[in-house]
Design a protein around this motif. Structure first.
Motif, PDB file in Angstrom:
ATOM      1  N   GLN A 138       0.841  -1.194   0.000  1.00  0.00           N
ATOM      2  CA  GLN A 138       0.000   0.000   0.000  1.00  0.00           C
ATOM      3  C   GLN A 138       0.871   1.237   0.000  1.00  0.00           C
ATOM      4  O   GLN A 138       1.805   1.358   0.800  1.00  0.00           O
ATOM      5  CB  GLN A 138      -0.929   0.010   1.217  1.00  0.00           C
ATOM      6  CG  GLN A 138      -1.958   1.117   1.190  1.00  0.00           C
ATOM      7  CD  GLN A 138      -3.012   0.950   2.257  1.00  0.00           C
ATOM      8  OE1 GLN A 138      -2.784   0.330   3.289  1.00  0.00           O
ATOM      9  NE2 GLN A 138      -4.196   1.493   2.003  1.00  0.00           N
ATOM     10  N   SER A 139       0.553   2.149  -0.899  1.00  0.00           N
ATOM     11  CA  SER A 139       1.240   3.428  -0.951  1.00  0.00           C
ATOM     12  C   SER A 139       0.240   4.522  -0.617  1.00  0.00           C
ATOM     13  O   SER A 139      -0.974   4.309  -0.729  1.00  0.00           O
ATOM     14  CB  SER A 139       1.872   3.646  -2.336  1.00  0.00           C
ATOM     15  OG  SER A 139       0.922   3.472  -3.352  1.00  0.00           O
ATOM     16  N   PRO A 140       0.710   5.706  -0.207  1.00  0.00           N
ATOM     17  CA  PRO A 140      -0.195   6.772   0.228  1.00  0.00           C
ATOM     18  C   PRO A 140      -1.247   7.110  -0.825  1.00  0.00           C
ATOM     19  O   PRO A 140      -0.935   7.277  -1.997  1.00  0.00           O
ATOM     20  CB  PRO A 140       0.756   7.953   0.456  1.00  0.00           C
ATOM     21  CG  PRO A 140       2.047   7.312   0.818  1.00  0.00           C
ATOM     22  CD  PRO A 140       2.121   6.075  -0.023  1.00  0.00           C
ATOM     23  N   GLY A 141      -2.496   7.175  -0.378  1.00  0.00           N
ATOM     24  CA  GLY A 141      -3.579   7.558  -1.262  1.00  0.00           C
ATOM     25  C   GLY A 141      -4.108   6.449  -2.148  1.00  0.00           C
ATOM     26  O   GLY A 141      -5.010   6.687  -2.962  1.00  0.00           O
ATOM     27  N   ARG A 142      -3.555   5.254  -1.972  1.00  0.00           N
ATOM     28  CA  ARG A 142      -3.988   4.142  -2.807  1.00  0.00           C
ATOM     29  C   ARG A 142      -4.494   2.995  -1.940  1.00  0.00           C
ATOM     30  O   ARG A 142      -4.123   2.850  -0.772  1.00  0.00           O
ATOM     31  CB  ARG A 142      -2.838   3.660  -3.700  1.00  0.00           C
ATOM     32  CG  ARG A 142      -2.293   4.751  -4.606  1.00  0.00           C
ATOM     33  CD  ARG A 142      -1.269   4.196  -5.565  1.00  0.00           C
ATOM     34  NE  ARG A 142      -1.863   3.244  -6.505  1.00  0.00           N
ATOM     35  CZ  ARG A 142      -1.183   2.676  -7.483  1.00  0.00           C
ATOM     36  NH1 ARG A 142       0.089   2.934  -7.640  1.00  0.00           N
ATOM     37  NH2 ARG A 142      -1.781   1.835  -8.300  1.00  0.00           N
ATOM     38  N   GLU A 143      -5.327   2.156  -2.519  1.00  0.00           N
ATOM     39  CA  GLU A 143      -5.830   0.988  -1.808  1.00  0.00           C
ATOM     40  C   GLU A 143      -4.740  -0.076  -1.720  1.00  0.00           C
ATOM     41  O   GLU A 143      -3.810  -0.105  -2.525  1.00  0.00           O
ATOM     42  CB  GLU A 143      -7.050   0.419  -2.530  1.00  0.00           C
ATOM     43  CG  GLU A 143      -8.264   1.334  -2.510  1.00  0.00           C
ATOM     44  CD  GLU A 143      -9.491   0.679  -3.113  1.00  0.00           C
ATOM     45  OE1 GLU A 143     -10.567   1.280  -3.055  1.00  0.00           O
ATOM     46  OE2 GLU A 143      -9.359  -0.443  -3.642  1.00  0.00           O
ATOM     47  N   ARG A 144      -4.899  -0.947  -0.733  1.00  0.00           N
ATOM     48  CA  ARG A 144      -3.956  -2.046  -0.602  1.00  0.00           C
ATOM     49  C   ARG A 144      -4.059  -2.951  -1.834  1.00  0.00           C
ATOM     50  O   ARG A 144      -5.151  -3.286  -2.287  1.00  0.00           O
ATOM     51  CB  ARG A 144      -4.255  -2.832   0.671  1.00  0.00           C
ATOM     52  CG  ARG A 144      -3.205  -3.864   1.018  1.00  0.00           C
ATOM     53  CD  ARG A 144      -3.478  -4.467   2.369  1.00  0.00           C
ATOM     54  NE  ARG A 144      -3.102  -3.564   3.457  1.00  0.00           N
ATOM     55  CZ  ARG A 144      -3.230  -3.872   4.742  1.00  0.00           C
ATOM     56  NH1 ARG A 144      -3.760  -5.032   5.096  1.00  0.00           N
ATOM     57  NH2 ARG A 144      -2.862  -3.030   5.667  1.00  0.00           N
ATOM     58  N   GLU A 145      -2.915  -3.343  -2.329  1.00  0.00           N
ATOM     59  CA  GLU A 145      -2.833  -4.093  -3.582  1.00  0.00           C
ATOM     60  C   GLU A 145      -2.233  -5.478  -3.345  1.00  0.00           C
ATOM     61  O   GLU A 145      -1.215  -5.603  -2.649  1.00  0.00           O
ATOM     62  CB  GLU A 145      -1.964  -3.311  -4.571  1.00  0.00           C
ATOM     63  CG  GLU A 145      -1.678  -4.005  -5.882  1.00  0.00           C
ATOM     64  CD  GLU A 145      -0.635  -3.284  -6.729  1.00  0.00           C
ATOM     65  OE1 GLU A 145      -0.492  -3.614  -7.913  1.00  0.00           O
ATOM     66  OE2 GLU A 145       0.050  -2.385  -6.188  1.00  0.00           O
ATOM     67  N   ASP A 175       7.044   0.847  -7.370  1.00  0.00           N
ATOM     68  CA  ASP A 175       6.983  -0.237  -6.384  1.00  0.00           C
ATOM     69  C   ASP A 175       7.084   0.292  -4.955  1.00  0.00           C
ATOM     70  O   ASP A 175       6.948  -0.478  -3.994  1.00  0.00           O
ATOM     71  CB  ASP A 175       8.111  -1.248  -6.626  1.00  0.00           C
ATOM     72  CG  ASP A 175       7.965  -1.994  -7.935  1.00  0.00           C
ATOM     73  OD1 ASP A 175       8.985  -2.192  -8.618  1.00  0.00           O
ATOM     74  OD2 ASP A 175       6.825  -2.382  -8.271  1.00  0.00           O
ATOM     75  N   THR A 176       7.329   1.571  -4.812  1.00  0.00           N
ATOM     76  CA  THR A 176       7.434   2.168  -3.485  1.00  0.00           C
ATOM     77  C   THR A 176       6.119   2.007  -2.725  1.00  0.00           C
ATOM     78  O   THR A 176       5.056   2.397  -3.206  1.00  0.00           O
ATOM     79  CB  THR A 176       7.778   3.661  -3.600  1.00  0.00           C
ATOM     80  OG1 THR A 176       9.078   3.799  -4.175  1.00  0.00           O
ATOM     81  CG2 THR A 176       7.741   4.334  -2.234  1.00  0.00           C
ATOM     82  N   ALA A 177       6.204   1.399  -1.537  1.00  0.00           N
ATOM     83  CA  ALA A 177       5.007   1.118  -0.740  1.00  0.00           C
ATOM     84  C   ALA A 177       5.413   0.474   0.573  1.00  0.00           C
ATOM     85  O   ALA A 177       6.574   0.103   0.763  1.00  0.00           O
ATOM     86  CB  ALA A 177       4.068   0.184  -1.497  1.00  0.00           C
ATOM     87  N   VAL A 178       4.431   0.336   1.444  1.00  0.00           N
ATOM     88  CA  VAL A 178       4.594  -0.498   2.633  1.00  0.00           C
ATOM     89  C   VAL A 178       4.137  -1.901   2.253  1.00  0.00           C
ATOM     90  O   VAL A 178       3.005  -2.083   1.789  1.00  0.00           O
ATOM     91  CB  VAL A 178       3.760   0.024   3.822  1.00  0.00           C
ATOM     92  CG1 VAL A 178       3.846  -0.952   4.988  1.00  0.00           C
ATOM     93  CG2 VAL A 178       4.262   1.398   4.245  1.00  0.00           C
ATOM     94  N   TYR A 179       5.021  -2.859   2.440  1.00  0.00           N
ATOM     95  CA  TYR A 179       4.729  -4.247   2.090  1.00  0.00           C
ATOM     96  C   TYR A 179       4.383  -5.031   3.344  1.00  0.00           C
ATOM     97  O   TYR A 179       5.147  -5.025   4.317  1.00  0.00           O
ATOM     98  CB  TYR A 179       5.928  -4.870   1.389  1.00  0.00           C
ATOM     99  CG  TYR A 179       6.102  -4.388  -0.023  1.00  0.00           C
ATOM    100  CD1 TYR A 179       6.575  -3.108  -0.289  1.00  0.00           C
ATOM    101  CD2 TYR A 179       5.779  -5.202  -1.106  1.00  0.00           C
ATOM    102  CE1 TYR A 179       6.722  -2.656  -1.581  1.00  0.00           C
ATOM    103  CE2 TYR A 179       5.927  -4.758  -2.410  1.00  0.00           C
ATOM    104  CZ  TYR A 179       6.387  -3.485  -2.643  1.00  0.00           C
ATOM    105  OH  TYR A 179       6.532  -3.034  -3.935  1.00  0.00           O
TER     106      TYR A 179
END
Length: 123
Positions: free
Chosen positions: A39-46, A90-94
């Motif tokens: 999940q990255s800021p402003g986006r849904e978990r993917e 690909d930047t996000a919290v995994y």
């Protein structure tokens, strides 16, 4: 109750590789299908990748196919995500997740979640 702890994130350059780990605190790890989400800021978990309890079946999100590989070592209660050819997007919290379902690609199909590890890819 299953506790999941991720590690391996960090700041990397585009094109580099990173391997994430997720350690589970359960003696029945081999009974759980596992998945990676991001999940990255402003986006849904993917959904990123998933594997069945035995590890024989792997599933991938379209955006990471051919670049990421999910694997598990049931003897070590550990799930991995090998990420190659990283891109800034690909930047996000995994986060890793566990389920007693056969496998899952949706957030709602998972029962236990880790806190996540940040991966930041710069160009």
């Amino acid at each position: 109750q299953v506790q999941l702890v991720e590690s391996g994130g960090g700041l990397v350059q585009a094109g580099d590789s990173v391997r994430l780990s997720c350690v589970a605190s359960t003696r029945t790890f081999s009974e759980y299908a596992m998945g990676w989400f991001r999940q990255s800021p402003g986006r849904e978990r993917e959904f990123v990748a998933g594997t069945t309890a035995t590890g024989k079946t792997e599933l991938y999100g379209d955006s990471v196919k051919g670049r990421f590989t999910i694997s598990r070592d049931n003897a070590k209660n550990t799930l991995y995500l090998q990420m190659n050819s990283l891109k800034p997007e690909d930047t996000a919290v995994y986060s890793c997740a566990a389920t007693l379902e056969l496998y899952g690609t949706k957030e709602s199909e998972y029962d236990y979640w880790g806190q996540g590890t940040q991966v930041t890819v710069f160009s």
